[in-house]
Each structure stands twice: as C-alpha cells, then as structure tokens.
Scaffold this motif. Structure first.
Motif, PDB file in Angstrom:
ATOM      1  N   GLY A  26      19.003 -46.252 -22.622  1.00 31.38           N
ATOM      2  CA  GLY A  26      19.396 -45.571 -21.395  1.00 31.38           C
ATOM      3  C   GLY A  26      18.940 -46.241 -20.122  1.00 31.38           C
ATOM      4  N   PRO A  27      18.041 -45.614 -19.380  1.00 30.17           N
ATOM      5  CA  PRO A  27      17.653 -46.119 -18.059  1.00 30.17           C
ATOM      6  C   PRO A  27      17.104 -47.543 -18.055  1.00 30.17           C
ATOM      7  N   GLN A  28      16.324 -47.912 -19.063  1.00 27.79           N
ATOM      8  CA  GLN A  28      15.710 -49.237 -19.040  1.00 27.79           C
ATOM      9  C   GLN A  28      16.728 -50.359 -19.226  1.00 27.79           C
ATOM     10  N   LEU A  29      17.699 -50.165 -20.110  1.00 27.01           N
ATOM     11  CA  LEU A  29      18.701 -51.203 -20.350  1.00 27.01           C
ATOM     12  C   LEU A  29      20.027 -50.905 -19.656  1.00 27.01           C
ATOM     13  N   SER A  30      20.098 -49.810 -18.963  1.00 25.73           N
ATOM     14  CA  SER A  30      21.269 -49.453 -18.152  1.00 25.73           C
ATOM     15  C   SER A  30      22.553 -49.261 -18.952  1.00 25.73           C
ATOM     16  N   TYR A  31      22.456 -48.805 -20.198  1.00 22.56           N
ATOM     17  CA  TYR A  31      23.661 -48.513 -20.962  1.00 22.56           C
ATOM     18  C   TYR A  31      24.102 -47.086 -20.712  1.00 22.56           C
ATOM     19  N   ASP A  32      25.383 -46.943 -20.405  1.00 22.73           N
ATOM     20  CA  ASP A  32      25.999 -45.632 -20.248  1.00 22.73           C
ATOM     21  C   ASP A  32      27.446 -45.749 -20.719  1.00 22.73           C
ATOM     22  N   ALA A  33      28.209 -44.683 -20.542  1.00 23.88           N
ATOM     23  CA  ALA A  33      29.585 -44.661 -21.043  1.00 23.88           C
ATOM     24  C   ALA A  33      30.459 -45.746 -20.422  1.00 23.88           C
ATOM     25  N   SER A  34      30.132 -46.194 -19.243  1.00 25.56           N
ATOM     26  CA  SER A  34      31.001 -47.165 -18.568  1.00 25.56           C
ATOM     27  C   SER A  34      30.754 -48.613 -18.973  1.00 25.56           C
ATOM     28  N   ASN A  35      29.590 -48.931 -19.523  1.00 27.89           N
ATOM     29  CA  ASN A  35      29.315 -50.337 -19.820  1.00 27.89           C
ATOM     30  C   ASN A  35      28.905 -50.607 -21.262  1.00 27.89           C
ATOM     31  N   SER A  36      28.959 -49.632 -22.127  1.00 19.84           N
ATOM     32  CA  SER A  36      28.537 -49.809 -23.511  1.00 19.84           C
ATOM     33  C   SER A  36      29.576 -50.529 -24.366  1.00 19.84           C
ATOM     34  N   GLN A  37      30.830 -50.496 -23.969  1.00 19.58           N
ATOM     35  CA  GLN A  37      31.887 -51.071 -24.791  1.00 19.58           C
ATOM     36  C   GLN A  37      31.661 -52.552 -25.079  1.00 19.58           C
ATOM     37  N   VAL A  38      31.134 -53.292 -24.125  1.00 18.37           N
ATOM     38  CA  VAL A  38      30.900 -54.727 -24.317  1.00 18.37           C
ATOM     39  C   VAL A  38      29.903 -54.955 -25.455  1.00 18.37           C
ATOM     40  N   ALA A  39      28.813 -54.205 -25.464  1.00 20.77           N
ATOM     41  CA  ALA A  39      27.815 -54.345 -26.525  1.00 20.77           C
ATOM     42  C   ALA A  39      28.389 -53.902 -27.868  1.00 20.77           C
ATOM     43  N   VAL A  40      29.113 -52.785 -27.869  1.00 20.49           N
ATOM     44  CA  VAL A  40      29.719 -52.272 -29.096  1.00 20.49           C
ATOM     45  C   VAL A  40      30.714 -53.294 -29.658  1.00 20.49           C
ATOM     46  N   ASP A  41      31.543 -53.872 -28.809  1.00 24.28           N
ATOM     47  CA  ASP A  41      32.501 -54.879 -29.263  1.00 24.28           C
ATOM     48  C   ASP A  41      31.791 -56.089 -29.856  1.00 24.28           C
ATOM     49  N   ALA A  42      30.709 -56.523 -29.233  1.00 25.36           N
ATOM     50  CA  ALA A  42      29.958 -57.682 -29.726  1.00 25.36           C
ATOM     51  C   ALA A  42      29.301 -57.380 -31.075  1.00 25.36           C
ATOM     52  N   ILE A  43      28.748 -56.186 -31.214  1.00 27.02           N
ATOM     53  CA  ILE A  43      28.134 -55.792 -32.489  1.00 27.02           C
ATOM     54  C   ILE A  43      29.201 -55.736 -33.577  1.00 27.02           C
ATOM     55  N   ASN A  44      30.329 -55.108 -33.290  1.00 25.01           N
ATOM     56  CA  ASN A  44      31.399 -55.007 -34.277  1.00 25.01           C
ATOM     57  C   ASN A  44      31.947 -56.381 -34.664  1.00 25.01           C
ATOM     58  N   ALA A  45      32.070 -57.274 -33.702  1.00 28.00           N
ATOM     59  CA  ALA A  45      32.555 -58.627 -33.985  1.00 28.00           C
ATOM     60  C   ALA A  45      31.558 -59.389 -34.858  1.00 28.00           C
ATOM     61  N   GLU A  46      30.285 -59.219 -34.595  1.00 25.77           N
ATOM     62  CA  GLU A  46      29.241 -59.921 -35.354  1.00 25.77           C
ATOM     63  C   GLU A  46      29.144 -59.431 -36.792  1.00 25.77           C
ATOM     64  N   PHE A  47      29.249 -58.119 -36.986  1.00 21.94           N
ATOM     65  CA  PHE A  47      28.964 -57.546 -38.297  1.00 21.94           C
ATOM     66  C   PHE A  47      30.183 -56.963 -39.015  1.00 21.94           C
ATOM     67  N   GLY A  48      31.343 -56.936 -38.374  1.00 19.46           N
ATOM     68  CA  GLY A  48      32.535 -56.372 -39.010  1.00 19.46           C
ATOM     69  C   GLY A  48      32.463 -54.874 -39.175  1.00 19.46           C
ATOM     70  N   THR A  49      31.734 -54.216 -38.284  1.00 26.54           N
ATOM     71  CA  THR A  49      31.553 -52.761 -38.343  1.00 26.54           C
ATOM     72  C   THR A  49      32.548 -52.077 -37.418  1.00 26.54           C
ATOM     73  N   THR A  50      32.514 -50.745 -37.425  1.00 28.04           N
ATOM     74  CA  THR A  50      33.390 -49.955 -36.561  1.00 28.04           C
ATOM     75  C   THR A  50      32.572 -48.999 -35.697  1.00 28.04           C
ATOM     76  N   LEU A  51      31.440 -49.479 -35.201  1.00 27.74           N
ATOM     77  CA  LEU A  51      30.606 -48.688 -34.302  1.00 27.74           C
ATOM     78  C   LEU A  51      31.425 -48.292 -33.077  1.00 27.74           C
ATOM     79  N   THR A  52      31.293 -47.040 -32.663  1.00 28.96           N
ATOM     80  CA  THR A  52      32.000 -46.563 -31.468  1.00 28.96           C
ATOM     81  C   THR A  52      31.020 -46.412 -30.312  1.00 28.96           C
ATOM     82  N   VAL A  53      31.559 -46.363 -29.115  1.00 33.64           N
ATOM     83  CA  VAL A  53      30.718 -46.145 -27.935  1.00 33.64           C
ATOM     84  C   VAL A  53      30.005 -44.801 -28.057  1.00 33.64           C
ATOM     85  N   GLY A  54      30.707 -43.786 -28.517  1.00 36.34           N
ATOM     86  CA  GLY A  54      30.096 -42.470 -28.673  1.00 36.34           C
ATOM     87  C   GLY A  54      28.893 -42.501 -29.602  1.00 36.34           C
ATOM     88  N   ALA A  55      29.035 -43.195 -30.723  1.00 38.24           N
ATOM     89  CA  ALA A  55      27.916 -43.316 -31.658  1.00 38.24           C
ATOM     90  C   ALA A  55      26.792 -44.135 -31.040  1.00 38.24           C
TER      91      ALA A  55
END
Length: 75
Positions: A26-55
């Motif tokens: 949250g506050p320390q890394l500044s992740y919120d609903a508007s900027n989490s998609q980039v991290a989620v996409d990178a994680i999914n690309a790296e591991f072949g997972t289907t992590l969602t922003v909501g999760a």
C-alpha cells in the motif's frame, strides 16, 4: 527466500512508483487500483499465472503475493 518469492519481490519492487525496502504494497510501495496492473501483468508473464488486480490488492505484503504465486505454480 525461495526463488519464486525472490522473483515476485523483484517484480513488485521494480514496478512500484516508489521502490522501498519496506515490503508492504500500500502506502510504502504506492500500489493502488490505478497502478497495480503493470505489476500484475509482469507477474503473470513471468510465471504463467492469472493473478488479478483485485487479488493483488487483497494482499498486504510481498510475502503474501509470493506465497500465492508459489501455490499457483507449485513452487
């Protein structure tokens, strides 16, 4: 730290708009609903997972995300 958790931490820290040694999403890394998609996409690309922003936003820290991804990929 396991290899998967280490990679997850690297991705999350790299994609944060304010990288820090603190592991909270949250506050320390500044992740919120508007900027989490980039991290989620990178994680999914790296591991072949289907992590969602909501999760992703349901986790409090990097360790929880790492545990989830390990469970998904069997690591």
């Amino acid at each position: 730290m396991g290899e998967i958790k280490g990679k997850v931490k690297t991705i999350i820290m790299d994609k944060s708009s304010a990288p820090s040694d603190d592991i909270t999403l949250g506050p320390q890394l500044s992740y919120d609903a508007s900027n989490s998609q980039v991290a989620v996409d990178a994680i999914n690309a790296e591991f072949g997972t289907t992590l969602t922003v909501g999760a992703f936003l349901g986790f409090n820290n990097i360790g929880q995300v790492g545990d989830y991804i390990e469970g998904e990929v069997g690591g």
